[in-house]
Design an enzyme around this catalytic site. Structure first.
Site, PDB file in Angstrom:
ATOM      1  N   HIS A   1      41.817  60.127  47.330  1.00 22.89           N
ATOM      2  CA  HIS A   1      40.412  60.327  47.691  1.00 22.89           C
ATOM      3  C   HIS A   1      39.963  59.198  48.612  1.00 22.89           C
ATOM      4  CE1 HIS A   1      36.519  62.432  46.600  1.00 22.89           C
ATOM      5  NE2 HIS A   1      36.130  61.452  47.403  1.00 22.89           N
TER       6      HIS A   1
ATOM      7  N   HIS B   1      38.034  58.912  52.589  1.00 25.21           N
ATOM      8  CA  HIS B   1      37.461  59.560  53.768  1.00 25.21           C
ATOM      9  C   HIS B   1      37.789  58.770  55.031  1.00 25.21           C
ATOM     10  CE1 HIS B   1      35.059  62.604  51.626  1.00 25.21           C
ATOM     11  NE2 HIS B   1      34.974  61.682  50.681  1.00 25.21           N
TER      12      HIS B   1
ATOM     13  N   HIS C   1      34.803  68.635  46.727  1.00 26.42           N
ATOM     14  CA  HIS C   1      34.003  67.725  45.930  1.00 26.42           C
ATOM     15  C   HIS C   1      33.182  68.535  44.921  1.00 26.42           C
ATOM     16  CE1 HIS C   1      35.136  64.849  48.907  1.00 26.42           C
ATOM     17  NE2 HIS C   1      34.251  63.934  48.550  1.00 26.42           N
TER      18      HIS C   1
ATOM     19  N   GLU D   1      29.786  65.143  40.943  1.00 22.76           N
ATOM     20  CA  GLU D   1      29.405  63.744  41.174  1.00 22.76           C
ATOM     21  C   GLU D   1      27.878  63.648  41.088  1.00 22.76           C
ATOM     22  OE1 GLU D   1      30.113  60.171  44.410  1.00 22.76           O
ATOM     23  OE2 GLU D   1      29.966  62.238  45.113  1.00 22.76           O
TER      24      GLU D   1
ATOM     25  N   ASP E   1      37.327  56.308  47.801  1.00 23.93           N
ATOM     26  CA  ASP E   1      36.276  57.097  48.435  1.00 23.93           C
ATOM     27  C   ASP E   1      35.927  56.546  49.828  1.00 23.93           C
ATOM     28  OD1 ASP E   1      34.462  59.116  48.756  1.00 23.93           O
ATOM     29  OD2 ASP E   1      33.171  58.559  47.099  1.00 23.93           O
ATOM     30  N   ASP E   2      35.000  55.599  49.896  1.00 23.53           N
ATOM     31  CA  ASP E   2      34.564  55.012  51.171  1.00 23.53           C
ATOM     32  C   ASP E   2      34.522  53.488  51.041  1.00 23.53           C
ATOM     33  OD1 ASP E   2      33.851  57.433  52.815  1.00 23.53           O
ATOM     34  OD2 ASP E   2      32.499  57.765  51.115  1.00 23.53           O
TER      35      ASP E   2
END
Length: 354
Positions: A13, A15, A199, A202, A280-281
């Site tokens: 995961h 991005h 996704h 969340e 994630d980021d």
């Protein structure tokens, strides 16, 4: 204590723009004479509430970083540095997610944008030893017909080798769009040999997770963490072998949980969920893959349990069965070998640039 950077693992995961190093972001902004928002220059992770206003702030920050990605050279650099960073943290497999729509205007269209990413992923896989697959993801805030276009494009490059498209996703604001309207895009992807990795779970809870599972038929859930609120649903997902890409630091930064202690990693693990920890980021949350494993250790996970998390990440990946078997053997070697209390090596330190 064993060195977690030496633990073989998969990163499922991450991005594309969010994988950019903070130092790279600053350098690009200086070169392009673009003034970044002040908070992007701070070392502290972003913290926003889990509501529309918080998501807007997060998206605006992401867009500020994405505005720096205007050339093939920069796109290649992001992939290359993401692979180097993962290699330094023990990752054997990286499945990076991208919506090429955002970069297409600057490099000649959707197809060139995707081909640049795939080509660099293949080269970086060879050079770093990290097996890189690419997930093409549609956006909930765009029209479902755009998702179908991306699904058809993704299928053209489907495969199981480094530098090929391995899955189809759906990202951005979970509260936007009608999930059922994206089912056609996921059906196109499935018929073309691509697994679904949307996704869900969340910002929204169990009801949304059920909706996504019913309409998109996923192999994995990006996040999915709020399924724990409904034990019956969680048990059903586990029985159906749907894996979870759990991103603890991201959940806290986006206000889903107030602190790491609230992230239900232990609850999901003890229930038998297949979990792949993810960053994630990291550009915005200032927390990479290794940090997620360090959180698990601080939350009481033993070395054997950390090894189990790593095995789950590899099992949940879309890598070849041969590679999966090899990486699992390496995990066993890590677990049963001598303890190593050494801190991260110079390579890892050089790549975590905040």
């Amino acid at each position: 204590m064993k060195d977690l950077a030496a633990l073989p693992k998969a990163h499922l995961h991450l991005h594309f723009t969010g994988a950019m190093r903070p130092a790279t972001m600053v350098q690009l902004a200086q070169q392009m004479r673009i003034r970044l928002p002040h908070h992007l220059l701070e070392n502290d992770p972003m913290r926003v509430p889990a509501n529309a206003r918080g998501w807007f702030r997060f998206q605006r920050s992401y867009d500020s970083a994405r505005a720096l990605v205007r050339t093939e050279e920069v796109m290649r650099r992001i992939i290359r540095e993401a692979a180097e960073d993962d290699a330094a943290e023990g990752s054997r497999r990286l499945e990076i997610q991208v919506d090429p729509t955002s970069y297409a205007p600057w490099v000649g269209g959707l197809t060139p944008a995707l081909e640049i990413i795939l080509d660099e992923a293949k080269t970086a896989s060879h050079d770093t030893g990290v097996d890189i697959g690419v997930i093409v993801a549609a956006s909930r805030i765009r029209h479902p017909l755009d998702a179908r276009t991306l699904a058809r494009l993704a299928v053209q490059y489907a495969g199981d080798q480094p530098g090929e498209v391995i899955a189809f996703g759906l990202s951005n604001d979970e509260t936007a769009g009608d999930t059922s309207q994206f089912s056609a895009a996921f059906r196109i992807a499935r018929h073309g040999g691509l697994e679904g990795v949307p996704h869900a779970g969340e910002l929204l809870g169990p009801t949304h997770v059920r909706d996504v599972v019913a309409h998109l038929k996923p192999q994995r859930l990006g996040h999915g963490v709020r399924a724990y609120e409904d034990p019956e649903l969680l048990a059903r997902l586990i029985d159906e072998n749907i894996a979870f890409e759990v991103c603890p630091a991201s959940n806290v930064s986006l206000g889903v949980f107030q602190n790491l202690d609230e992230v239900p990693l232990r609850t999901m693990f003890d229930a038998g969920a297949t979990i792949a920890l993810g960053a994630d980021d990291p550009l915005l949350f200032r927390s990479r893959l290794l940090d997620q494993y360090e959180f698990a250790r601080s939350a009481g996970f033993s070395d054997a349990e950390l090894a189990s998390l790593a095995r789950s990440s590899i099992e949940a990946s879309l890598a070849s069965s041969t590679n999966k078997a090899r990486w699992k053997r390496e995990i066993d070697q890590w677990l049963h070998g001598p303890d190593d209390v050494a801190t991260r090596g110079a390579g890892a330190d050089n790549t975590r640039r905040c």
